[in-house]
Design a protein around this motif. Structure first.
Motif, PDB file in Angstrom:
ATOM      1  N   ARG A  28      -1.290 -20.350   3.918  1.00  0.00           N
ATOM      2  CA  ARG A  28      -1.375 -20.034   2.492  1.00  0.00           C
ATOM      3  C   ARG A  28      -0.003 -19.681   1.922  1.00  0.00           C
ATOM      4  O   ARG A  28       0.350 -20.093   0.810  1.00  0.00           O
ATOM      5  N   ASP A  29       0.801 -18.955   2.698  1.00  0.00           N
ATOM      6  CA  ASP A  29       2.140 -18.599   2.228  1.00  0.00           C
ATOM      7  C   ASP A  29       3.002 -19.846   2.078  1.00  0.00           C
ATOM      8  O   ASP A  29       3.788 -19.965   1.117  1.00  0.00           O
ATOM      9  N   TYR A  30       2.867 -20.778   3.013  1.00  0.00           N
ATOM     10  CA  TYR A  30       3.626 -22.027   2.913  1.00  0.00           C
ATOM     11  C   TYR A  30       3.259 -22.795   1.649  1.00  0.00           C
ATOM     12  O   TYR A  30       4.139 -23.269   0.917  1.00  0.00           O
ATOM     13  N   PHE A  31       1.969 -22.894   1.330  1.00  0.00           N
ATOM     14  CA  PHE A  31       1.570 -23.634   0.138  1.00  0.00           C
ATOM     15  C   PHE A  31       1.958 -22.904  -1.140  1.00  0.00           C
ATOM     16  O   PHE A  31       2.223 -23.533  -2.173  1.00  0.00           O
ATOM     17  N   ASN A  32       2.000 -21.593  -1.082  1.00  0.00           N
ATOM     18  CA  ASN A  32       2.487 -20.857  -2.254  1.00  0.00           C
ATOM     19  C   ASN A  32       3.965 -21.180  -2.528  1.00  0.00           C
ATOM     20  O   ASN A  32       4.374 -21.307  -3.690  1.00  0.00           O
ATOM     21  N   ARG A  33       4.749 -21.357  -1.476  1.00  0.00           N
ATOM     22  CA  ARG A  33       6.158 -21.719  -1.657  1.00  0.00           C
ATOM     23  C   ARG A  33       6.298 -23.171  -2.101  1.00  0.00           C
ATOM     24  O   ARG A  33       7.211 -23.507  -2.850  1.00  0.00           O
ATOM     25  N   VAL A  34       5.389 -24.047  -1.618  1.00  0.00           N
ATOM     26  CA  VAL A  34       5.406 -25.421  -2.117  1.00  0.00           C
ATOM     27  C   VAL A  34       5.161 -25.428  -3.619  1.00  0.00           C
ATOM     28  O   VAL A  34       5.847 -26.134  -4.380  1.00  0.00           O
ATOM     29  N   ALA A  35       4.205 -24.632  -4.063  1.00  0.00           N
ATOM     30  CA  ALA A  35       3.903 -24.567  -5.499  1.00  0.00           C
ATOM     31  C   ALA A  35       5.087 -24.024  -6.292  1.00  0.00           C
ATOM     32  O   ALA A  35       5.270 -24.374  -7.468  1.00  0.00           O
ATOM     33  N   PHE A  64       8.320 -24.630  -5.669  1.00  0.00           N
ATOM     34  CA  PHE A  64       9.383 -25.629  -5.781  1.00  0.00           C
ATOM     35  C   PHE A  64       8.894 -26.960  -6.364  1.00  0.00           C
ATOM     36  O   PHE A  64       9.691 -27.692  -6.955  1.00  0.00           O
ATOM     37  N   ALA A  65       7.623 -27.287  -6.184  1.00  0.00           N
ATOM     38  CA  ALA A  65       7.144 -28.636  -6.492  1.00  0.00           C
ATOM     39  C   ALA A  65       6.441 -28.687  -7.844  1.00  0.00           C
ATOM     40  O   ALA A  65       6.015 -27.660  -8.397  1.00  0.00           O
ATOM     41  N   THR A  66       6.317 -29.913  -8.357  1.00  0.00           N
ATOM     42  CA  THR A  66       5.493 -30.145  -9.540  1.00  0.00           C
ATOM     43  C   THR A  66       4.024 -30.168  -9.123  1.00  0.00           C
ATOM     44  O   THR A  66       3.716 -30.305  -7.930  1.00  0.00           O
ATOM     45  N   PRO A  67       3.090 -30.033 -10.065  1.00  0.00           N
ATOM     46  CA  PRO A  67       1.664 -30.113  -9.695  1.00  0.00           C
ATOM     47  C   PRO A  67       1.304 -31.413  -8.968  1.00  0.00           C
ATOM     48  O   PRO A  67       0.484 -31.399  -8.039  1.00  0.00           O
ATOM     49  N   THR A  68       1.928 -32.524  -9.355  1.00  0.00           N
ATOM     50  CA  THR A  68       1.652 -33.796  -8.679  1.00  0.00           C
ATOM     51  C   THR A  68       2.161 -33.774  -7.247  1.00  0.00           C
ATOM     52  O   THR A  68       1.475 -34.238  -6.313  1.00  0.00           O
ATOM     53  N   GLN A  69       3.338 -33.237  -7.035  1.00  0.00           N
ATOM     54  CA  GLN A  69       3.878 -33.141  -5.679  1.00  0.00           C
ATOM     55  C   GLN A  69       3.043 -32.201  -4.820  1.00  0.00           C
ATOM     56  O   GLN A  69       2.794 -32.478  -3.640  1.00  0.00           O
ATOM     57  N   LEU A  70       2.593 -31.094  -5.401  1.00  0.00           N
ATOM     58  CA  LEU A  70       1.740 -30.161  -4.671  1.00  0.00           C
ATOM     59  C   LEU A  70       0.434 -30.833  -4.245  1.00  0.00           C
ATOM     60  O   LEU A  70      -0.031 -30.656  -3.112  1.00  0.00           O
ATOM     61  N   ALA A  71      -0.160 -31.613  -5.143  1.00  0.00           N
ATOM     62  CA  ALA A  71      -1.396 -32.320  -4.815  1.00  0.00           C
ATOM     63  C   ALA A  71      -1.170 -33.330  -3.691  1.00  0.00           C
ATOM     64  O   ALA A  71      -2.036 -33.526  -2.830  1.00  0.00           O
ATOM     65  N   ARG A  72       0.009 -33.966  -3.691  1.00  0.00           N
ATOM     66  CA  ARG A  72       0.314 -34.930  -2.635  1.00  0.00           C
ATOM     67  C   ARG A  72       0.435 -34.235  -1.281  1.00  0.00           C
ATOM     68  O   ARG A  72      -0.075 -34.727  -0.266  1.00  0.00           O
ATOM     69  N   VAL A  73       1.123 -33.092  -1.247  1.00  0.00           N
ATOM     70  CA  VAL A  73       1.247 -32.335   0.002  1.00  0.00           C
ATOM     71  C   VAL A  73      -0.120 -31.871   0.481  1.00  0.00           C
ATOM     72  O   VAL A  73      -0.441 -31.940   1.684  1.00  0.00           O
ATOM     73  N   ARG A  74      -0.944 -31.410  -0.433  1.00  0.00           N
ATOM     74  CA  ARG A  74      -2.294 -30.975  -0.069  1.00  0.00           C
ATOM     75  C   ARG A  74      -3.112 -32.136   0.497  1.00  0.00           C
ATOM     76  O   ARG A  74      -3.839 -31.984   1.484  1.00  0.00           O
ATOM     77  N   GLU A  99      -2.026 -34.869   2.029  1.00  0.00           N
ATOM     78  CA  GLU A  99      -1.545 -35.235   3.358  1.00  0.00           C
ATOM     79  C   GLU A  99      -1.989 -34.213   4.404  1.00  0.00           C
ATOM     80  O   GLU A  99      -2.300 -34.568   5.549  1.00  0.00           O
ATOM     81  N   THR A 100      -2.023 -32.947   4.021  1.00  0.00           N
ATOM     82  CA  THR A 100      -2.468 -31.917   4.957  1.00  0.00           C
ATOM     83  C   THR A 100      -3.951 -32.077   5.274  1.00  0.00           C
ATOM     84  O   THR A 100      -4.373 -31.948   6.437  1.00  0.00           O
ATOM     85  N   ILE A 101      -4.757 -32.356   4.270  1.00  0.00           N
ATOM     86  CA  ILE A 101      -6.191 -32.575   4.499  1.00  0.00           C
ATOM     87  C   ILE A 101      -6.408 -33.803   5.381  1.00  0.00           C
ATOM     88  O   ILE A 101      -7.310 -33.823   6.237  1.00  0.00           O
ATOM     89  N   ALA A 102      -5.580 -34.834   5.195  1.00  0.00           N
ATOM     90  CA  ALA A 102      -5.678 -36.012   6.062  1.00  0.00           C
ATOM     91  C   ALA A 102      -5.421 -35.630   7.522  1.00  0.00           C
ATOM     92  O   ALA A 102      -6.056 -36.167   8.440  1.00  0.00           O
ATOM     93  N   MET A 103      -4.487 -34.704   7.739  1.00  0.00           N
ATOM     94  CA  MET A 103      -4.245 -34.231   9.096  1.00  0.00           C
ATOM     95  C   MET A 103      -5.460 -33.479   9.633  1.00  0.00           C
ATOM     96  O   MET A 103      -5.809 -33.600  10.816  1.00  0.00           O
ATOM     97  N   PHE A 104      -6.145 -32.710   8.778  1.00  0.00           N
ATOM     98  CA  PHE A 104      -7.360 -32.024   9.200  1.00  0.00           C
ATOM     99  C   PHE A 104      -8.427 -33.027   9.650  1.00  0.00           C
ATOM    100  O   PHE A 104      -9.178 -32.767  10.601  1.00  0.00           O
ATOM    101  N   VAL A 105      -8.515 -34.149   8.960  1.00  0.00           N
ATOM    102  CA  VAL A 105      -9.505 -35.174   9.339  1.00  0.00           C
ATOM    103  C   VAL A 105      -9.215 -35.701  10.740  1.00  0.00           C
ATOM    104  O   VAL A 105     -10.126 -35.875  11.559  1.00  0.00           O
ATOM    105  N   THR A 106      -7.949 -35.960  11.039  1.00  0.00           N
ATOM    106  CA  THR A 106      -7.605 -36.442  12.377  1.00  0.00           C
ATOM    107  C   THR A 106      -7.890 -35.373  13.431  1.00  0.00           C
ATOM    108  O   THR A 106      -8.276 -35.700  14.560  1.00  0.00           O
TER     109      THR A 106
END
Length: 229
Positions: free
Chosen positions: A139-146, A148-158, A160-167
């Motif tokens: 959660r702390d990592y994603f708070n720091r992403v938010a 530095f990043a734009t909302p679109t970039q944050l959604a992209r990181v999220r 990709e992370t969910i895709a890793m959860f699927v694997t």
């Protein structure tokens, strides 16, 4: 390795790093180790993480910035996602369990994306997220992403992370299948334990005693009768 002289490994092409700044890399390492100690992830493994040099890796991978805070964000990504993989999916010594993976990743989803709960449910979720160092770091990592990043970039990181959860879920299913197969191979052949045929076979294998019966009315002894105990 092989002793066959005809076996050769061709050289691997790898370009030289664009920027190799040891001072900057070690600075990011120090920032990352401080953050890891605060979040509580990799408890008892600080020396192992320090030897991994995630900060130096971030410095080499992102030569387009000299900002330690931005490079720290990349290093935090390595550490946070490695913690999820080790503690939830891959390393049983760190507490991973395929049977618990689904429930744990459900909470991890709440750590990377805001939830909208009512009443006491919001407080219960906050307590659950704060009780697990892996989720604290995520959660702390994603708070720091938010930050530095734009909302679109944050959604992209999220995403990709969910895709890793699927694997990770697919890997857990494979691990459970392998365990089930091993148990079936080790299980004795034949019908189940409580199967009627197995119970009947057990009765047939019970010892048989010959009981000497007393004399009848005519004073003659009756023949022994089989009695199962």
């Amino acid at each position: 390795m092989t002793s066959d002289p005809a076996f050769t490994i061709p050289p691997l092409y790898c370009p030289d790093p664009v920027r190799d700044d040891d001072v900057l890399g070690y600075q990011v390492d120090d920032l990352l180790l401080s953050w890891i100690q605060q979040s509580g992830i990799f408890s008892g493994k600080l020396e192992v993480i320090a030897a991994s040099h995630f900060g130096r890796y971030a410095m080499l991978a992102h030569p387009d910035t000299d900002d330690p805070d931005r490079l720290l964000l990349s290093a935090q990504c390595f550490a946070a996602l490695f913690a999820v993989d080790d503690c939830y999916c891959d390393d049983e010594r760190a507490g991973s369990s395929p049977a618990l993976l689904g429930r744990r990743l459900s909470l991890a989803l709440a750590a990377i994306e805001p939830t909208h709960l009512v009443g006491d449910y919001s407080l219960q979720l906050d307590n659950a997220l704060a009780a697990d160092p892996v989720l604290v770091g995520l959660r702390d990592y994603f708070n720091r992403v938010a930050h530095f990043a734009t909302p679109t970039q944050l959604a992209r990181v999220r995403h990709e992370t969910i895709a890793m959860f699927v694997t990770m879920g697919a890997e857990a299913g494979s691990r459970l299948r392998i365990r089930t197969t091993r148990r079936c191979l080790l299980r004795p052949s034949g019908p189940p334990r409580h199967h009627p045929r197995r119970q009947r076979d057990r009765l047939r294998q019970r010892p048989v005693l010959r009981v000497q019966r007393g004399p009848n009315r005519n004073g003659r002894f009756r023949p022994p009768q089989a009695d199962r105990t």
